[in-house]
Design a protein around this motif. Structure first.
Motif, mmCIF file in Angstrom:
data_model
loop_
_atom_site.group_PDB
_atom_site.id
_atom_site.type_symbol
_atom_site.label_atom_id
_atom_site.label_comp_id
_atom_site.label_asym_id
_atom_site.label_seq_id
_atom_site.Cartn_x
_atom_site.Cartn_y
_atom_site.Cartn_z
ATOM 1 N N LEU A 38 0.832 -1.203 0.000
ATOM 2 C CA LEU A 38 0.000 0.000 0.000
ATOM 3 C C LEU A 38 0.868 1.255 0.000
ATOM 4 O O LEU A 38 0.584 2.218 -0.713
ATOM 5 C CB LEU A 38 -0.946 0.015 1.208
ATOM 6 N N GLU A 39 1.920 1.249 0.781
ATOM 7 C CA GLU A 39 2.800 2.422 0.831
ATOM 8 C C GLU A 39 3.542 2.604 -0.491
ATOM 9 O O GLU A 39 3.729 3.728 -0.954
ATOM 10 C CB GLU A 39 3.772 2.315 2.004
ATOM 11 N N LEU A 40 3.933 1.512 -1.114
ATOM 12 C CA LEU A 40 4.569 1.585 -2.432
ATOM 13 C C LEU A 40 3.606 2.191 -3.452
ATOM 14 O O LEU A 40 3.984 3.051 -4.254
ATOM 15 C CB LEU A 40 5.013 0.194 -2.890
ATOM 16 N N GLN A 41 2.348 1.756 -3.420
ATOM 17 C CA GLN A 41 1.343 2.292 -4.336
ATOM 18 C C GLN A 41 1.170 3.796 -4.115
ATOM 19 O O GLN A 41 1.142 4.569 -5.074
ATOM 20 C CB GLN A 41 0.004 1.594 -4.126
ATOM 21 N N ARG A 42 1.034 4.203 -2.860
ATOM 22 C CA ARG A 42 0.877 5.621 -2.540
ATOM 23 C C ARG A 42 2.065 6.422 -3.084
ATOM 24 O O ARG A 42 1.898 7.438 -3.762
ATOM 25 C CB ARG A 42 0.781 5.823 -1.030
ATOM 26 N N TRP A 145 -7.802 -11.904 2.450
ATOM 27 C CA TRP A 145 -6.408 -11.466 2.454
ATOM 28 C C TRP A 145 -5.873 -11.372 1.032
ATOM 29 O O TRP A 145 -5.044 -10.524 0.723
ATOM 30 C CB TRP A 145 -5.505 -12.377 3.298
ATOM 31 N N GLN A 146 -6.364 -12.219 0.133
ATOM 32 C CA GLN A 146 -5.877 -12.233 -1.239
ATOM 33 C C GLN A 146 -6.369 -11.016 -2.025
ATOM 34 O O GLN A 146 -5.722 -10.584 -2.989
ATOM 35 C CB GLN A 146 -6.300 -13.519 -1.939
ATOM 36 N N ILE A 147 -7.463 -10.423 -1.612
ATOM 37 C CA ILE A 147 -7.978 -9.235 -2.296
ATOM 38 C C ILE A 147 -6.945 -8.112 -2.240
ATOM 39 O O ILE A 147 -6.777 -7.366 -3.202
ATOM 40 C CB ILE A 147 -9.333 -8.809 -1.696
ATOM 41 N N TRP A 148 -6.224 -8.005 -1.110
ATOM 42 C CA TRP A 148 -5.181 -6.971 -1.009
ATOM 43 C C TRP A 148 -4.112 -7.170 -2.077
ATOM 44 O O TRP A 148 -3.602 -6.212 -2.664
ATOM 45 C CB TRP A 148 -4.555 -6.978 0.386
ATOM 46 N N ASP A 149 -3.758 -8.420 -2.352
ATOM 47 C CA ASP A 149 -2.766 -8.703 -3.391
ATOM 48 C C ASP A 149 -3.311 -8.365 -4.776
ATOM 49 O O ASP A 149 -2.587 -7.844 -5.632
ATOM 50 C CB ASP A 149 -2.345 -10.176 -3.346
ATOM 51 N N GLU A 150 -4.586 -8.663 -5.008
ATOM 52 C CA GLU A 150 -5.208 -8.331 -6.292
ATOM 53 C C GLU A 150 -5.255 -6.815 -6.481
ATOM 54 O O GLU A 150 -5.030 -6.310 -7.583
ATOM 55 C CB GLU A 150 -6.616 -8.925 -6.383
ATOM 56 N N LEU A 151 -5.530 -6.076 -5.412
ATOM 57 C CA LEU A 151 -5.532 -4.611 -5.472
ATOM 58 C C LEU A 151 -4.153 -4.078 -5.848
ATOM 59 O O LEU A 151 -4.031 -3.147 -6.649
ATOM 60 C CB LEU A 151 -5.940 -4.019 -4.122
ATOM 61 N N HIS A 152 -3.127 -4.646 -5.258
ATOM 62 C CA HIS A 152 -1.762 -4.207 -5.564
ATOM 63 C C HIS A 152 -1.463 -4.411 -7.046
ATOM 64 O O HIS A 152 -0.960 -3.511 -7.725
ATOM 65 C CB HIS A 152 -0.753 -4.955 -4.692
ATOM 66 N N GLN A 153 -1.790 -5.574 -7.541
ATOM 67 C CA GLN A 153 -1.540 -5.870 -8.951
ATOM 68 C C GLN A 153 -2.312 -4.893 -9.839
ATOM 69 O O GLN A 153 -1.777 -4.374 -10.816
ATOM 70 C CB GLN A 153 -1.945 -7.308 -9.252
ATOM 71 N N HIS A 154 -3.563 -4.631 -9.513
ATOM 72 C CA HIS A 154 -4.380 -3.706 -10.310
ATOM 73 C C HIS A 154 -3.780 -2.302 -10.297
ATOM 74 O O HIS A 154 -3.701 -1.642 -11.341
ATOM 75 C CB HIS A 154 -5.814 -3.663 -9.771
#
Length: 179
Positions: A38-42, A145-154
């Motif tokens: 999340l911090e990387l995305q931000r 928990w896997q939804i967070w990983d899918e969000l990162h990829q998106h």
């Protein structure tokens, strides 16, 4: 010939096994990895918003795509929408899109509001809730928990598309953090 194949396979296997011994230990927990994501995305979205001249926020590379600000907004808003929809009953308080899409201050404020919200949701999510299997897009059944990983990829995939916006104007995109 068959003996040669076996010898090549054994040599390759030895290299893989040796490489496995030098792998760094895994992080403390998957949640810690997801918080870093999340911090990387931000950081990535803020760098893009800061690097693009404000006068080009509404510029498109092709007529059918989102403009620069809309693409960055989409990357961030997906994180807000999905974390609110699947992880909590709370709804984020986000700046209006008329402000977010038309100024650097608005877009960076929007990005920060989204990632403040998502970080809080992830930090407070119980292990029991993270293990719940839920219906995701297209009927896919996955643990939360896997939804967070899918969000990162998106987010990474969506943000990467704006590199063309920078290139169109002869600009380099912000530096990639690992180089």
């Amino acid at each position: 010939m068959r003996v040669l194949r076996v010898l090549v396979l054994l040599a390759c296997s030895a290299g893989v096994l040796a490489a496995q011994e030098t792998v760094l230990p895994s992080p403390e927990s998957l949640r810690d990895v997801q918080l870093r994501q999340l911090e990387l995305q931000r950081t990535m979205l803020l760098a893009m918003a800061d690097s693009m001249p404000e006068g080009l926020y509404r510029d498109k590379v092709t007529p059918v795509q989102r403009d620069f600000a809309q693409q960055i907004h989409h990357a961030a808003s997906s994180t807000a929408f999905i974390s609110a929809r699947y992880m909590t009953s709370e709804r984020p308080s986000l700046p209006d899109t008329a402000v977010a899409l038309n100024s650097r201050e608005g877009l960076t404020g929007y990005i920060n509001a989204v990632y403040d919200f998502a970080t809080q949701v992830l930090t407070q999510q119980s292990e029991e809730d993270r293990a719940v299997v839920t219906g995701f897009f297209g009927g896919l059944q996955i643990p939360k928990w896997q939804i967070w990983d899918e969000l990162h990829q998106h987010t990474v995939w969506t943000a990467g598309q704006v590199v063309a916006n920078f290139r169109k104007h002869g600009m380099a995109p912000p530096g990639f953090g690992f180089f």
